[in-house]
Motif scaffolding. Sequence first.
Motif, short mmCIF file in Angstrom:
data_model
loop_
_atom_site.label_atom_id
_atom_site.label_comp_id
_atom_site.label_asym_id
_atom_site.label_seq_id
_atom_site.Cartn_x
_atom_site.Cartn_y
_atom_site.Cartn_z
N ASP A 118 -25.00 13.55 -21.79
CA ASP A 118 -23.19 13.19 -20.76
C ASP A 118 -22.22 13.84 -21.68
N ARG A 175 -13.77 10.51 -15.03
CA ARG A 175 -13.21 9.98 -16.31
C ARG A 175 -12.98 11.04 -17.25
N PRO A 186 -11.90 5.05 -18.98
CA PRO A 186 -13.30 5.47 -18.39
C PRO A 186 -13.88 4.26 -17.71
N GLU A 187 -13.82 3.16 -18.39
CA GLU A 187 -14.40 2.11 -17.91
C GLU A 187 -13.79 1.40 -16.54
N THR A 193 -22.81 8.65 -8.89
CA THR A 193 -23.54 9.08 -10.23
C THR A 193 -24.98 9.80 -9.95
N LEU A 194 -25.09 10.58 -11.05
CA LEU A 194 -26.41 11.22 -11.16
C LEU A 194 -27.38 10.08 -12.01
N GLN A 195 -28.63 10.24 -11.87
CA GLN A 195 -29.62 9.59 -12.76
C GLN A 195 -29.31 10.01 -14.33
N LEU A 196 -29.43 9.06 -14.99
CA LEU A 196 -29.15 9.03 -16.67
C LEU A 196 -30.61 8.74 -17.29
N ARG A 197 -30.74 9.16 -18.13
CA ARG A 197 -32.06 8.99 -18.98
C ARG A 197 -31.82 8.97 -20.48
N TYR A 198 -32.21 8.04 -21.24
CA TYR A 198 -32.03 7.66 -22.45
C TYR A 198 -33.25 8.06 -23.28
N VAL A 207 -28.10 10.37 -24.17
CA VAL A 207 -27.95 10.13 -22.72
C VAL A 207 -27.82 11.27 -22.03
N ASP A 214 -27.78 9.67 -7.89
CA ASP A 214 -28.64 8.09 -8.03
C ASP A 214 -27.82 7.50 -7.24
N VAL A 224 -19.49 -2.60 -2.62
CA VAL A 224 -20.88 -2.92 -3.40
C VAL A 224 -20.48 -2.55 -4.92
N ARG A 228 -20.23 -4.82 -8.06
CA ARG A 228 -21.13 -4.68 -9.20
C ARG A 228 -20.38 -4.51 -10.31
N ALA A 229 -19.33 -3.64 -10.48
CA ALA A 229 -18.81 -3.27 -11.62
C ALA A 229 -17.62 -4.14 -11.91
N ARG B 175 -21.62 -13.54 -15.65
CA ARG B 175 -20.10 -13.37 -15.50
C ARG B 175 -19.47 -14.85 -14.94
N ARG B 228 -23.06 4.31 -17.91
CA ARG B 228 -22.62 4.20 -16.59
C ARG B 228 -21.46 3.54 -16.50
N ALA B 229 -21.29 2.37 -17.23
CA ALA B 229 -20.15 1.43 -16.85
C ALA B 229 -19.03 1.61 -17.55
N ILE B 230 -19.31 2.02 -18.97
CA ILE B 230 -18.13 2.34 -19.94
C ILE B 230 -17.87 3.66 -20.15
#
Lengths: 315, 315
Positions: A118, A175, A186-187, A193-198, A207, A214, A224, A228-229, B175, B228-230
């Motif tokens: 990332d 961002r 950024p937050e 989104t794309l899928q992220l993998r750690y 990451v 995604d 939604v 969520r966020a 939350r 993703r979030a931050i």
Amino acid sequence: MTADAGPDPLPSWREGSIKRRLLAFVAAVCTPGDPAWVAPQERIAVFDNDGTLWSEQPMYVQLAFALQRVRCLVAERAELAHHPLVAAALADDIEALMGHGLEGLLELAAMTHAGMADAAFSALARAWLREARHPGLGVPYTGLVYQPMLELLALLRAREFRSWIVTGGGVEFVRVFAEETYGIPPERVIGSTLQLRYGEENGQPTVWREAVVDAINDGDAKPVGIARAIGRRPIAAFGNSDGDLAMLRWTTAGPGRRLGLLLHHDDDEREVAYDRASAFGRLDLGLELARRHGWSLVSLRRDWHRIFPTPLPQD
Amino acid sequence: MTADAGPDPLPSWREGSIKRRLLAFVAAVCTPGDPAWVAPQERIAVFDNDGTLWSEQPMYVQLAFALQRVRCLVAERAELAHHPLVAAALADDIEALMGHGLEGLLELAAMTHAGMADAAFSALARAWLREARHPGLGVPYTGLVYQPMLELLALLRAREFRSWIVTGGGVEFVRVFAEETYGIPPERVIGSTLQLRYGEENGQPTVWREAVVDAINDGDAKPVGIARAIGRRPIAAFGNSDGDLAMLRWTTAGPGRRLGLLLHHDDDEREVAYDRASAFGRLDLGLELARRHGWSLVSLRRDWHRIFPTPLPQD
């Protein structure tokens, strides 16, 4: 506004009902004792990005980035040139690309913005934004933000609002410039989104961006994504296209004073009059819903004294 | 710390190497001119919740909520009593429930915390938290937060850090109390999620909770959730179990000064000494990684002067 109000916080907005309504809304929700007063932590405002905070003409800025990236990709993996999205991108056939819808554009983003850490992606996007110029206007894309919206963001920031970007564009792409350009960290960017993998790559925790879409943050996905966020319903929402209507509807149906605002791209001299013939919706539904739910319809031609921060060739 | 430092910001932390390290880290990254200085917007700290910010004994608090909710559910839909998770819940068989892993617990949460609007769920959880009492101690669950961690959160807040909760628990559940209890607003909670759906219910735009687990925020998913979030890598991470190790590893492997801290639940007099025999991991790996990567290992017995904000029966 009271008589001792300072300088006009919205100098690029022409005097009229829209500007009065914006200022009255902010004053009411921020004035203790006013029946419309809202606690600072509930002062959440959400903004679409493309076409709301900056220009999306002649194409989404992220698409221009993808067109550059696609050439690098094909240099490495020539067989991809036969993929219909890649072929259209190589031919600069924007119309064909737009015909694949937001889903197709994000598929192209997945192919060209993935397969890297990332942090590496952010560095690539940052470098591109620094160097790239709008094809017709010769200015950096970040020069094509809307000055009236910058003033609105600054006013909300000064009145303890937290403003969020809720975009159909890729969250990591937006961002890269949102903090410097809009003052939005950024937050506070929600996007597709794309899928992220750690995992560990060469012993380094990383990451990694996978070439798989995604989530597409558009239409019903916007409320939604906000729930969520943010975990709170916003009290003000700003958009310009069909993809923003659910977010506007959810925001403005909440209790207490609310503000919904829809930009109407009707200025063919200083920008492009296009929103009755947009690739992803004709805004006819938006105009109808604006009437029904009391959203403000901002005419760029009528309501904005200036459009961009610095004069452009066509300004 | 300089000689003119005010009162001790961490009075519940016993003097010793851990407390010195915490204070030295905060001082270094917040002092302009220090080689370790970090700009305020990059001062991101992430905290696990259960077992890190509040007690998870004898069971996760959210599980206690689910046990109450499951009875309401079965009253409406008797056939669910035969579901293995529901049967175990009705029998208060915590051991059997924990045997299903975090996945099973979230499945139970999905069954019992869904089928309603998000606002309705928050109201239910808020009412339950107000009324419920810890079975052994007779105090509200929010009385079982760790006083030393509250002091640490306050210190970081005063030094312009932004602290986030990164929990395996349900994001909407946490939350409900995070802002009042920890001073962490809803948008700074990342957690496990159910699927959400937007639509109109009786003419009202609503974000609806579906009984489907969307994402389990544990282990490798924690760094992914943070990215993703931050959109920034934290500089400090705090956890207590196997599920936190990837987050600690990713955080502390970044460039510049970093802090990783792992709580070691070893106090059988004032809390419960359990982390060598936890349901979801024995922390042996954590102890090994702490040694290898220089994370601080906090012994509740040795390093905390007090554990809870007000004295409890066993205190």
